[in-house]
Design a protein around this motif. Structure first.
Motif, PDB file in Angstrom:
ATOM      1  N   VAL A 121      51.117  15.062  55.935  1.00  0.00           N
ATOM      2  CA  VAL A 121      52.107  14.818  56.989  1.00  0.00           C
ATOM      3  C   VAL A 121      52.975  13.613  56.630  1.00  0.00           C
ATOM      4  CG1 VAL A 121      52.365  14.088  59.398  1.00  0.00           C
ATOM      5  CG2 VAL A 121      50.787  15.919  58.819  1.00  0.00           C
ATOM      6  N   LEU A 122      52.325  12.552  56.110  1.00  0.00           N
ATOM      7  CA  LEU A 122      53.063  11.356  55.731  1.00  0.00           C
ATOM      8  C   LEU A 122      54.047  11.657  54.604  1.00  0.00           C
ATOM      9  CD1 LEU A 122      53.436   8.317  56.071  1.00  0.00           C
ATOM     10  CD2 LEU A 122      51.692   8.012  54.328  1.00  0.00           C
ATOM     11  N   VAL A 123      53.605  12.408  53.589  1.00  0.00           N
ATOM     12  CA  VAL A 123      54.484  12.753  52.473  1.00  0.00           C
ATOM     13  C   VAL A 123      55.647  13.606  52.959  1.00  0.00           C
ATOM     14  CG1 VAL A 123      54.614  14.097  50.330  1.00  0.00           C
ATOM     15  CG2 VAL A 123      52.746  12.489  50.682  1.00  0.00           C
ATOM     16  N   SER A 124      55.384  14.543  53.869  1.00  0.00           N
ATOM     17  CA  SER A 124      56.472  15.390  54.366  1.00  0.00           C
ATOM     18  C   SER A 124      57.477  14.568  55.178  1.00  0.00           C
ATOM     19  CB  SER A 124      55.917  16.541  55.203  1.00  0.00           C
ATOM     20  OG  SER A 124      55.339  16.048  56.387  1.00  0.00           O
ATOM     21  N   MET A 125      56.990  13.585  55.954  1.00  0.00           N
ATOM     22  CA  MET A 125      57.908  12.731  56.705  1.00  0.00           C
ATOM     23  C   MET A 125      58.750  11.887  55.766  1.00  0.00           C
ATOM     24  SD  MET A 125      55.890  11.559  60.216  1.00  0.00           S
ATOM     25  CE  MET A 125      55.403  10.063  59.494  1.00  0.00           C
ATOM     26  N   LEU A 126      58.135  11.358  54.694  1.00  0.00           N
ATOM     27  CA  LEU A 126      58.886  10.558  53.733  1.00  0.00           C
ATOM     28  C   LEU A 126      59.951  11.394  53.027  1.00  0.00           C
ATOM     29  CD1 LEU A 126      56.107   8.336  52.163  1.00  0.00           C
ATOM     30  CD2 LEU A 126      57.970   7.615  53.631  1.00  0.00           C
ATOM     31  N   CYS A 127      59.599  12.620  52.669  1.00  0.00           N
ATOM     32  CA  CYS A 127      60.574  13.499  52.019  1.00  0.00           C
ATOM     33  C   CYS A 127      61.738  13.799  52.962  1.00  0.00           C
ATOM     34  CB  CYS A 127      59.903  14.803  51.572  1.00  0.00           C
ATOM     35  SG  CYS A 127      58.797  14.560  50.175  1.00  0.00           S
ATOM     36  N   ALA A 128      61.409  14.055  54.214  1.00  0.00           N
ATOM     37  CA  ALA A 128      62.467  14.331  55.181  1.00  0.00           C
ATOM     38  C   ALA A 128      63.374  13.110  55.342  1.00  0.00           C
ATOM     39  CB  ALA A 128      61.863  14.717  56.530  1.00  0.00           C
ATOM     40  N   ARG A 129      62.782  11.914  55.372  1.00  0.00           N
ATOM     41  CA  ARG A 129      63.572  10.692  55.502  1.00  0.00           C
ATOM     42  C   ARG A 129      64.463  10.490  54.279  1.00  0.00           C
ATOM     43  NH1 ARG A 129      66.811   7.938  57.929  1.00  0.00           N
ATOM     44  NH2 ARG A 129      66.791   5.729  57.591  1.00  0.00           N
ATOM     45  N   LEU A 130      63.932  10.770  53.083  1.00  0.00           N
ATOM     46  CA  LEU A 130      64.736  10.643  51.872  1.00  0.00           C
ATOM     47  C   LEU A 130      65.900  11.615  51.887  1.00  0.00           C
ATOM     48  CD1 LEU A 130      62.047  10.094  49.122  1.00  0.00           C
ATOM     49  CD2 LEU A 130      63.729   8.454  49.938  1.00  0.00           C
ATOM     50  N   LEU A 131      65.673  12.810  52.408  1.00  0.00           N
ATOM     51  CA  LEU A 131      66.761  13.774  52.505  1.00  0.00           C
ATOM     52  C   LEU A 131      67.826  13.278  53.475  1.00  0.00           C
ATOM     53  CD1 LEU A 131      64.890  17.185  52.429  1.00  0.00           C
ATOM     54  CD2 LEU A 131      66.352  16.221  50.655  1.00  0.00           C
ATOM     55  N   GLU A 132      67.359  12.679  54.600  1.00  0.00           N
ATOM     56  CA  GLU A 132      68.311  12.140  55.570  1.00  0.00           C
ATOM     57  C   GLU A 132      69.120  11.008  54.953  1.00  0.00           C
ATOM     58  OE1 GLU A 132      66.366  10.888  59.103  1.00  0.00           O
ATOM     59  OE2 GLU A 132      65.516  12.849  59.506  1.00  0.00           O
ATOM     60  N   VAL A 133      68.445  10.155  54.174  1.00  0.00           N
ATOM     61  CA  VAL A 133      69.138   9.036  53.551  1.00  0.00           C
ATOM     62  C   VAL A 133      70.182   9.557  52.572  1.00  0.00           C
ATOM     63  CG1 VAL A 133      68.847   7.098  51.956  1.00  0.00           C
ATOM     64  CG2 VAL A 133      67.292   7.368  53.872  1.00  0.00           C
TER      65      VAL A 133
END
Length: 151
Positions: A21-33
């Protein structure tokens, strides 16, 4: 897990699920950035294109340079006028505060003076009442009683 297995989370333990879950949230945040970065670059590109002065046919570099200086002078003048307006507003605000302070002081002094004069009036009336009572009981009544006893 292999790349052939479908990821449904059933094969993972509690810690592994949390990590996933943490890795998926980080990936989503990187995509947003990266989306935000692309949007910022696009906005900068458009803004810089608006700022860039395109020479019209037949317009000299000197005239273009003059227009840039005039635009810069207009910006400086706008800031200077804004500064002067702010200074004038601060001066007027300080004057208004001083006037309000003096008026409040005057009203408080007037109220205090009226209160003191009312208090003095009440004291004089009370002292007069006490003096009349004292005169009545100490001077008049004994004389009347004395005359009445003498008859």
């Amino acid at each position: 897990l292999t790349s052939d297995d479908a990821f449904d989370g059933t094969q993972l333990g509690a810690d592994e699920k949390a990590a996933a879950v943490l890795v998926s949230m980080l990936c989503a945040r990187l995509l947003e950035v990266s989306k935000e970065h692309r949007a910022a670059c696009c906005m900068q590109r458009v803004f810089r294109a608006k700022l860039r002065l395109k020479r019209a046919p037949g317009q000299s570099a000197a005239r273009l340079h003059l227009h840039m200086w005039q635009a810069a002078a207009a910006v400086i003048e706008r800031f200077w006028v804004g500064y002067k307006v702010k200074c004038a507003f601060r001066t007027a605000q300080r004057a208004a505060v001083a006037i309000q302070s003096r008026v409040r002081s005057f009203l408080a002094q007037r109220k205090y003076t009226r209160f003191c004069s009312a208090m003095i009036s009440i004291q004089s009336l009370w002292r007069g009442q006490l003096a009349r009572r004292d005169f009545m009981w100490n001077k008049t009544v004994p004389r009347v009683l004395a005359k009445g006893l003498l008859r």
